[in-house]
Design a protein around this motif. Structure first.
Motif, PDB file in Angstrom:
ATOM      1  N   HIS A  26       0.860  -1.174   0.000  1.00  0.00           N
ATOM      2  CA  HIS A  26       0.000   0.000   0.000  1.00  0.00           C
ATOM      3  C   HIS A  26       0.897   1.223   0.000  1.00  0.00           C
ATOM      4  CE1 HIS A  26      -2.817   2.880   2.125  1.00  0.00           C
ATOM      5  NE2 HIS A  26      -3.540   2.466   1.088  1.00  0.00           N
ATOM      6  N   ASP A  27       0.552   2.234  -0.779  1.00  0.00           N
ATOM      7  CA  ASP A  27       1.418   3.414  -0.866  1.00  0.00           C
ATOM      8  C   ASP A  27       1.101   4.469   0.198  1.00  0.00           C
ATOM      9  OD1 ASP A  27      -0.910   4.614  -1.759  1.00  0.00           O
ATOM     10  OD2 ASP A  27      -0.110   5.213  -3.714  1.00  0.00           O
ATOM     11  N   LYS A  28       0.304   4.113   1.195  1.00  0.00           N
ATOM     12  CA  LYS A  28      -0.105   4.997   2.306  1.00  0.00           C
ATOM     13  C   LYS A  28      -1.053   6.110   1.860  1.00  0.00           C
ATOM     14  CE  LYS A  28       2.697   2.876   5.138  1.00  0.00           C
ATOM     15  NZ  LYS A  28       2.245   1.583   5.534  1.00  0.00           N
ATOM     16  N   HIS A  29      -1.469   6.048   0.613  1.00  0.00           N
ATOM     17  CA  HIS A  29      -2.438   7.032   0.127  1.00  0.00           C
ATOM     18  C   HIS A  29      -3.705   6.290  -0.275  1.00  0.00           C
ATOM     19  CE1 HIS A  29       0.332  10.397   0.356  1.00  0.00           C
ATOM     20  NE2 HIS A  29       1.250   9.652  -0.266  1.00  0.00           N
ATOM     21  N   ARG A  30      -3.904   6.124  -1.579  1.00  0.00           N
ATOM     22  CA  ARG A  30      -5.146   5.519  -2.052  1.00  0.00           C
ATOM     23  C   ARG A  30      -4.922   4.292  -2.927  1.00  0.00           C
ATOM     24  NH1 ARG A  30      -9.480   9.753  -3.071  1.00  0.00           N
ATOM     25  NH2 ARG A  30     -10.002   8.283  -4.688  1.00  0.00           N
ATOM     26  N   THR A  31      -3.700   3.801  -3.006  1.00  0.00           N
ATOM     27  CA  THR A  31      -3.410   2.732  -3.957  1.00  0.00           C
ATOM     28  C   THR A  31      -2.862   1.493  -3.264  1.00  0.00           C
ATOM     29  OG1 THR A  31      -2.858   4.438  -5.589  1.00  0.00           O
ATOM     30  CG2 THR A  31      -2.212   2.178  -6.114  1.00  0.00           C
TER      31      THR A  31
END
Length: 172
Positions: A26-31
């Motif tokens: 997880h990229d810690k945002h929305r993806t």
């Protein structure tokens, strides 16, 4: 999750499947990213990612897996000895994804004599059939399999012709 087989692969950061080639990040945002290491042909198919918000959000993706061509020796012809005047049929089977196309050429670059009225530089298809073979048809034939995924592969099949000899006696 692989949609066709309906197996849950991951839940958030936790991998549920016992397949060690699968991981998620997880990229810690929305993806979110699904990772598949050492991809196999059977991994192809439709995958689904679902986010369980108040109204569930679903995204689908399709994984295409390409496989270079491989000639199956067990289903392909081997070297042949043919009697002059007989017909000969050579077969070449190949696997790969997408399905490979097969073409035939003579190793020495000369034309392939399909029958007494048709000679070609190369022939397309799994089977090469030559009618009423003569000693001029003797030689090495190449079966070449390609599908756009390198490398193109080939197999050499030698055709020997058992010639009919006529003995002339000359009286001196």
């Amino acid at each position: 999750m692989l949609f066709d087989k309906s197996a849950i692969l991951t839940v958030q950061n936790h991998v549920i499947t016992r397949n060690p080639r699968i991981s998620v990040s997880h990229d810690k945002h929305r993806t979110w990213f699904l990772h598949i290491n050492d991809v196999h042909e059977e991994d192809k198919g439709k995958y689904m990612c679902q986010i369980n918000t108040a109204a569930a959000k679903t995204q689908y993706g399709y994984l295409h897996v390409v496989v270079p061509p491989n000639i199956d020796d067990s289903q392909s012809s081997s070297d042949a000895i043919v009697r002059e005047g007989a017909n000969v049929s050579l077969t070449c089977k190949a696997t790969g994804s997408p399905t490979p196309s097969i073409r035939w050429k003579r190793d020495d670059g000369s034309k392939i004599s399909i029958n007494k009225t048709l000679s070609v530089g190369e022939w397309e298809g799994e089977t090469l059939e030559m009618a009423r073979i003569s000693r001029l048809d003797m030689g090495a034939y190449l079966c070449i399999a390609s599908n756009g995924i390198p490398p193109t592969v080939s197999k050499q099949i030698k055709v020997s012709v058992d010639c009919k000899y006529t003995l002339y006696l000359i009286k001196l």
